[in-house]
Design a protein around this motif. Structure first.
Motif, PDB file in Angstrom:
ATOM      1  N   UNK A 102      38.054 -82.060  30.780  1.00  0.00           N
ATOM      2  CA  UNK A 102      38.577 -82.216  29.432  1.00  0.00           C
ATOM      3  C   UNK A 102      39.434 -83.459  29.263  1.00  0.00           C
ATOM      4  N   UNK A 107      31.214 -71.673  25.175  1.00  0.00           N
ATOM      5  CA  UNK A 107      30.727 -71.520  26.536  1.00  0.00           C
ATOM      6  C   UNK A 107      29.219 -71.360  26.488  1.00  0.00           C
ATOM      7  N   UNK A 110      29.574 -78.727  20.061  1.00  0.00           N
ATOM      8  CA  UNK A 110      30.665 -77.836  20.431  1.00  0.00           C
ATOM      9  C   UNK A 110      30.567 -77.413  21.892  1.00  0.00           C
ATOM     10  N   UNK A 153      38.494 -68.716  20.749  1.00  0.00           N
ATOM     11  CA  UNK A 153      37.047 -68.860  20.784  1.00  0.00           C
ATOM     12  C   UNK A 153      36.337 -67.778  19.996  1.00  0.00           C
ATOM     13  N   UNK A 206      36.765 -85.788  21.163  1.00  0.00           N
ATOM     14  CA  UNK A 206      35.909 -84.972  20.290  1.00  0.00           C
ATOM     15  C   UNK A 206      36.405 -85.031  18.857  1.00  0.00           C
ATOM     16  N   UNK A 236      31.704 -80.253  23.940  1.00  0.00           N
ATOM     17  CA  UNK A 236      33.149 -80.445  23.839  1.00  0.00           C
ATOM     18  C   UNK A 236      33.916 -79.317  24.520  1.00  0.00           C
ATOM     19  N   UNK A 237      33.214 -78.371  25.111  1.00  0.00           N
ATOM     20  CA  UNK A 237      33.771 -77.191  25.806  1.00  0.00           C
ATOM     21  C   UNK A 237      34.488 -76.230  24.859  1.00  0.00           C
ATOM     22  N   UNK A 238      34.122 -76.268  23.562  1.00  0.00           N
ATOM     23  CA  UNK A 238      34.650 -75.257  22.638  1.00  0.00           C
ATOM     24  C   UNK A 238      33.882 -73.960  22.856  1.00  0.00           C
ATOM     25  N   UNK A 247      40.050 -76.045  16.695  1.00  0.00           N
ATOM     26  CA  UNK A 247      38.868 -76.503  17.427  1.00  0.00           C
ATOM     27  C   UNK A 247      39.234 -77.646  18.371  1.00  0.00           C
ATOM     28  N   UNK A 262      35.557 -82.951  15.621  1.00  0.00           N
ATOM     29  CA  UNK A 262      34.746 -81.844  15.103  1.00  0.00           C
ATOM     30  C   UNK A 262      34.209 -82.157  13.702  1.00  0.00           C
TER      31      UNK A 262
END
Lengths: 267, 267
Positions: free
Chosen positions: B91, B68, B61, A265, B96, B64-66, A139, B98
């Motif tokens: 980024x 879309x 998430x 992802x 971040x 955090x751009x995990x 992650x 998690x």
């Protein structure tokens, strides 16, 4: 920066005398940062008390550096990050090749298992370096600027540098032409990365392994002879496929280097 | 030698909000966990509150751009995150932590934070200093060279915060950062948050109202993926009446705002 400030100005700067405007102070300061000669003039300009204080501070810092802990050496090898996690998969791939060599020695009549397994041997660890299940920090990795194909290619190179020597040893003891095990292995790795940009590397590796096993390995074991794709005549084809697939991966990496990699992802 | 301040560092920001979401939709699996969310966050420490399943982690998430976004608009630090945008620049400014902080057990704290700093594309020369500073700020100096598998839960959390702040992020996203911290560490952590919140946008997701009441300047309350309420911590405490559930003024404010929202939705 060619005009040096006058000694008077420097002494005024040192004593913080009133009457010198801020802009001049800034100019003097900027000049002092780059000019050792003027810094020497400044040293003489400050009063003895300040000089004494500066000496004491310098001494304190010097002893602190001398007596403190030394800088921690950097261990660059660990930069590859997931190395420890991928180790079991590298060991499995090695074990597989070892078993193939033993098998080939024991059963002379069967087609070469080393050549049949070599193409898919790197796929296991390659899938492992870019897997959500195996990378505990996936992650975090997915949010990094450096994530994407270039990082995956780096990790793949690390895997290949371990797997290819194993293949080389297996190919050498069984006496096969290097092209016959090296080119298919490289071609399949490039194929897994190219297909992986669409469906995810672990799925791509699995799909290629299944296709190769059912399409080539099982029939040739049933027939009792090597398929034509693993004969000397098909080497140009393998070379061409490897170059083409590598080109696809490189172009993709160059055009969209920092796309969040799909495989991280999707579950 | 003095550090040269780059043009990028002194350039004025070209965006009004560090985090700007409009009608944002994010999926968690098939479920639309964040739905039609409008959110604007500037500099300061923002607490993200909400009942379980409100979409806090999914929102974090997405920020955090995990993940879309499935729809709507999301801009971070002035850069569009939706669509096929290049996320690299955005980024670099993110930090971040998690909710499930995955790490490499055989790495030492320093190696891990160093590896993350490298993934964040920090210049090679500044990495050792930045790592040491991050480790010191979270109070892990003594354990900097112990392997991560030997750390306690609270220490791991702090190591996670260290990796998040190592690049001095402009947007810092912390998902449940106080889990496993003892009361004294919690106090230190709040102090650290306030310090970072002076010049960056910090979003702390938590379900502990008291954490928000003391450490955060602003509160964002979401429920069922929608923004319920946004305001300062002081305004939240004013919302609560004597009849509302809760032991502190902030908790009463929280339950009052949430109850009013539920009445509005069911009406």
């Amino acid at each position: 920066m060619t005009t040096h400030p006058t000694p008077t100005l420097i002494s005024q700067y040192a004593s913080g005398a009133a009457g010198v405007d801020d802009t001049t102070i800034w100019a003097v300061e900027a000049h002092l940062e780059t000019c050792a000669a003027c810094r020497a003039v400044l040293t003489d300009a400050v009063d003895p008390g300040t000089r004494d204080l500066l000496d004491r501070v310098a001494d304190g810092i010097a002893t602190g550096i001398a007596t403190g802990p030394p800088p921690v050496p950097r261990r660059r090898l660990l930069r590859t990050g997931v190395a420890a996690r991928v180790l079991p998969w590298l060991v499995t791939a090695t074990g597989l090749m070892l078993a193939a060599v033993l098998f080939e020695w024991t059963f002379n009549s069967l087609p070469s298992l080393v050549l049949l397994i070599a193409p898919v041997a790197p796929l296991l660890p390659v899938a492992a370096v870019w897997s959500r299940r195996l990378d505990p920090a996936w992650e975090l990795t997915a949010t990094m600027p450096r994530t994407g194909l270039p990082l995956l290619m780096r990790r793949t190179l690390a895997v290949l540098s371990t797997v290819i020597p194993v293949l080389a040893v297996a190919g050498w003891v069984t006496g096969h032409s290097p092209g016959l095990w090296l080119l298919p292995a490289l071609g399949f790795t490039a194929g897994a990365l190219a297909l992986g940009t669409v469906v995810g590397v672990d799925r791509a590796a699995l799909a290629l392994t299944v296709v190769w096993s059912t399409g080539v390995v099982v029939p040739s074991l049933a027939d009792g002879r090597l398929p034509t794709v693993l004969s000397g005549g098909s080497l140009p084809g393998w070379a061409l496929a490897t170059v083409a697939l590598t080109a696809v991966v490189l172009v993709r990496a160059w055009r969209r280097p920092h796309e969040p990699h799909q495989n991280l992802l999707h579950r | 030698m003095m550090r040269t301040v780059s043009v990028a560092e002194t350039a004025p920001s070209t965006y009004a909000w560090a985090v700007h979401a409009e009608k944002l939709q994010v999926r968690a699996g098939r479920h639309l966990a964040v739905d039609q969310l409008d959110l604007r966050l500037g500099t300061g420490v923002h607490g993200l509150l909400g009942p379980n399943g409100a979409g806090k982690t999914t929102l974090m998430r997405a920020l955090a751009t995990v993940l879309k976004p499935a729809g709507g608009r999301l801009a971070l630090l002035g850069g569009e995150v939706t669509g096929n945008a290049d996320l690299r620049q955005v980024r670099r400014g993110l930090g971040y932590l998690p909710q499930h902080f995955g790490f490499y057990p055989r790495f030492t704290v320093r190696e891990f934070v160093e590896y993350i700093a490298w993934l964040k594309e920090m210049p090679k020369a500044v990495i050792p200093g930045a790592v040491q500073r991050a480790v010191e700020r979270v109070g892990l100096t003594e354990r900097a060279d112990s392997r991560m598998k030997t750390l306690s839960g609270g220490m791991l959390r702090r190591a996670g915060i260290a990796q998040a702040i190592v690049n001095d992020p402009a947007v810092l996203l912390l998902d449940e950062p106080t889990v496993g911290l003892d009361p004294e560490q919690r106090l230190d952590f709040r102090e650290l948050l306030r310090e970072i919140g002076l010049d960056s946008c910090v979003l702390v997701s938590t379900h502990l109202v008291e954490d928000v009441a003391v450490a955060c300047s602003d509160v964002v309350l979401i429920s069922e993926g929608r923004l319920v309420w946004q305001g300062t911590t002081g305004q939240l405490t004013e919302q609560g009446g004597a009849g509302d559930a809760g032991d502190s003024a902030a908790e009463r404010g929280y339950s009052s705002v949430l109850r009013a929202y539920r009445e509005r939705v069911s009406a």
